[in-house]
Design an enzyme around this catalytic site. Structure first.
Site, PDB file in Angstrom:
ATOM      1  N   ASP A   1       0.851  -1.188   0.000  1.00  0.00           N
ATOM      2  CA  ASP A   1       0.000   0.000   0.000  1.00  0.00           C
ATOM      3  C   ASP A   1       0.890   1.243   0.000  1.00  0.00           C
ATOM      4  O   ASP A   1       1.848   1.328   0.771  1.00  0.00           O
ATOM      5  CB  ASP A   1      -0.902  -0.004   1.237  1.00  0.00           C
ATOM      6  N   ILE A   2       0.579   2.191  -0.883  1.00  0.00           N
ATOM      7  CA  ILE A   2       1.378   3.419  -0.971  1.00  0.00           C
ATOM      8  C   ILE A   2       1.068   4.308   0.234  1.00  0.00           C
ATOM      9  O   ILE A   2      -0.101   4.559   0.552  1.00  0.00           O
ATOM     10  CB  ILE A   2       1.079   4.185  -2.274  1.00  0.00           C
TER      11      ILE A   2
ATOM     12  N   GLU B   1      -4.615   2.336  -4.343  1.00  0.00           N
ATOM     13  CA  GLU B   1      -3.149   2.321  -4.270  1.00  0.00           C
ATOM     14  C   GLU B   1      -2.610   1.010  -3.745  1.00  0.00           C
ATOM     15  O   GLU B   1      -1.457   0.938  -3.310  1.00  0.00           O
ATOM     16  CB  GLU B   1      -2.666   3.476  -3.381  1.00  0.00           C
TER      17      GLU B   1
END
Length: 309
Positions: free
Chosen positions: A180-181, A223
């Site tokens: 996950d960004i 994301e």
């Protein structure tokens, strides 16, 4: 009124598809039809030869399997196959028209009569190149994320289900990485969604550069990305996760108005013997991902042995 043998042969010869006759030892007695204009005719190369004289060992073995299985089953057999320049054993002068891989559909039917004391089959081959390319294109579109080019959720869950079954049958390890960004919403809010889209595309390229050919990376939405690592224990998957995290941290992501540094948080898990469904594997990876974010982001965490780096 009845058709003569000569008339029947004339009719069959007019068919657009190739019709070959093989004996059980792989000898091609004759071919009929093949009136469509193709740049390459496998039928004409096979006529009067054994398949082992025309094709490499692996492809010849496949032809022989199809012939013998049709005779053994005494049923119609339908198979799709390809022929490429690498499959050919004949001199270049004879097979030079084959410039690329060609795809065919074979309908193989055992003959009830014997040919020179041998059983045989009729092999009707249709060129399906255009259909095959269209099917491949449709499959690609159905399982690929349009923005990044990564696989999509559908393909991920399909592959996870297959690996889950394989593990419980043969105990072949498979691990899962969730990525996950960090602060992605803030990136979109401050720099705009086009910037976010460019980062997602570049992130996938960074991730892909750190993976093996057998690994499968999917965009799960927003994301978040997920990676399946076949034949990989959870500790080795954690090492891969750290390699990805560091590569992202060191990458300078470009967008229309400049460059950004981006970090990711990662959770790692693997399929275990106690799992009764794939959901438990995902839940452990999500829990580890949550732990990574809770611990300060830009780190990898492994379920059960939550490791902070």
């Amino acid at each position: 009124m009845h058709l003569s043998t000569a008339q029947l042969l004339e009719i069959v010869s007019a068919f657009p598809d190739s019709t070959l006759v093989f004996t059980e030892d792989g000898y091609c007695i004759a071919h009929l039809g093949d009136q469509e204009t193709h740049s390459f005719s496998c039928s004409r190369l096979l006529t009067g030869r054994f398949v082992a004289d025309v094709f490499c060992e692996e492809k010849a073995k496949w032809f022989m399997q199809q012939i013998r299985m049709s005779i053994f089953d005494q049923n119609l057999r339908v198979s799709e196959y390809s022929i490429s320049p690498m499959d050919m054993r004949l001199p270049c002068s004879e097979s030079s028209k084959l410039e690329r891989e060609e795809w065919f559909e074979a309908r193989i039917l055992p003959l009830q009569s014997f040919i020179d004391g041998q059983r045989g089959v009729v092999w009707a081959a249709r060129n399906i190149n255009e259909r095959y390319k269209l099917e491949q294109q449709l499959r690609f579109l159905s399982e690929t994320d349009a923005l990044t080019g990564a696989f999509n959720r559908r393909r991920f869950f399909e592959s996870l289900a297959n690996h889950f079954q394989t593990y419980h049958r043969h105990y072949l390890d498979c691990s899962l990485i969730m990525i996950d960004i960090d602060h992605f919403k803030a990136i979109n809010d401050e720099h705009g969604h086009p910037c976010g889209d460019r980062i997602l595309k570049q992130l996938y390229e960074v991730i892909k550069s750190q993976l093996r050919d057998v690994d499968l990376c999917s965009r799960m939405g927003g994301e978040e990305f997920a990676i399946l690592l076949p034949h990989t224990k959870v500790n080795d998957a954690f090492v891969s996760a750290e390699r990805i995290r560091k590569a992202v941290e060191q990458q300078l992501f470009s967008y229309q108005h400049g460059c950004l540094h981006v970090t990711v948080s990662i959770g790692v898990s693997s399929i275990e013997s106690s799992d009764i469904s794939r959901d438990s594997v995902l839940q452990r990876a999500d829990d580890a991902l949550y732990q990574a974010k809770k611990s300060g982001r830009n780190r990898s965490c492994q379920h059960r042995h939550l490791m902070k780096v």
